[in-house]
Design a protein around this motif. Structure first.
Motif, PDB file in Angstrom:
ATOM      1  N   TYR A  63      22.781 -17.826  43.959  1.00  0.00           N
ATOM      2  CA  TYR A  63      22.656 -19.089  44.781  1.00  0.00           C
ATOM      3  C   TYR A  63      23.929 -19.787  45.356  1.00  0.00           C
ATOM      4  O   TYR A  63      24.635 -20.189  44.666  1.00  0.00           O
ATOM      5  CB  TYR A  63      21.732 -20.183  43.709  1.00  0.00           C
ATOM      6  N   PHE A  66      26.883 -19.519  43.113  1.00  0.00           N
ATOM      7  CA  PHE A  66      26.567 -19.494  41.926  1.00  0.00           C
ATOM      8  C   PHE A  66      25.777 -18.216  41.474  1.00  0.00           C
ATOM      9  O   PHE A  66      24.912 -17.812  41.934  1.00  0.00           O
ATOM     10  CB  PHE A  66      25.776 -20.758  41.594  1.00  0.00           C
ATOM     11  N   LEU A  68      23.114 -16.932  39.059  1.00  0.00           N
ATOM     12  CA  LEU A  68      21.814 -17.381  38.163  1.00  0.00           C
ATOM     13  C   LEU A  68      21.779 -16.553  36.964  1.00  0.00           C
ATOM     14  O   LEU A  68      21.887 -15.381  37.070  1.00  0.00           O
ATOM     15  CB  LEU A  68      20.391 -17.403  38.986  1.00  0.00           C
ATOM     16  N   PHE A  80      23.422 -21.718  36.179  1.00  0.00           N
ATOM     17  CA  PHE A  80      24.107 -21.341  37.097  1.00  0.00           C
ATOM     18  C   PHE A  80      25.725 -21.252  37.170  1.00  0.00           C
ATOM     19  O   PHE A  80      26.098 -22.366  36.624  1.00  0.00           O
ATOM     20  CB  PHE A  80      23.605 -22.123  38.410  1.00  0.00           C
TER      21      PHE A  80
END
Length: 147
Positions: A63, A66, A68, A80
């Motif tokens: 994401y 980041f 996950l 994250f």
């Protein structure tokens, strides 16, 4: 003359130590700011992203910047990771947690101490392992974990 050189050497060591310490504090604050800025008003998008990620699949989900790391044991908790530094037993991780309903017990930490409004701290007994949490917005917490 000899004492003067020793005094200057000690002074130089102190200056180097405090300069390095200031640099590391600056880096931590910079990373926290980067995380906060990249998550501004993104809660709905984060929740949607978590729901779309299938933790049963053996693949990595990203994401923004980041990684996950969703916990199967705690479906209402997602971690994250943004950055890490160090190696082995001297590692530091930065990122954020999504914690449904702000239920910090989902982290499974016995002695998570509130430090100030929206800030929490945990230190493992007889260890240097620690976690610092800061609330960014409802259900979203910045973290710095040291192991």
């Amino acid at each position: 003359m000899k004492h003067r050189k020793i005094f200057m050497a000690i002074g130089l060591i102190f200056i180097m130590f405090f300069t390095a310490r200031a640099y590391f504090i600056y880096q931590d604050l910079k990373i926290e700011k980067e995380i906060r800025e990249s998550l501004k008003d993104d809660k709905a998008e984060i929740v949607s992203f978590i729901n779309d990620a299938d933790s049963s699949l053996d693949q990595k989900f990203k994401y923004k910047s980041f990684d996950l790391r969703k916990f199967d044991k705690f479906p209402d908790l997602a971690k994250f990771v943004y950055k890490s530094k160090g190696f082995g037993s001297a590692s530091i991780y930065y990122g954020f947690y999504y914690i449904k309903d702000d239920d910090l017990t989902l982290l499974g930490l016995n002695k998570l101490e509130p430090k100030s409004d929206g800030e929490y701290f945990y230190k493992e007994k007889d260890s240097d392992n620690e976690i610092r949490l800061k609330k960014i917005e409802d259900e979203i917490y910045y973290f710095k974990e040291t192991y």
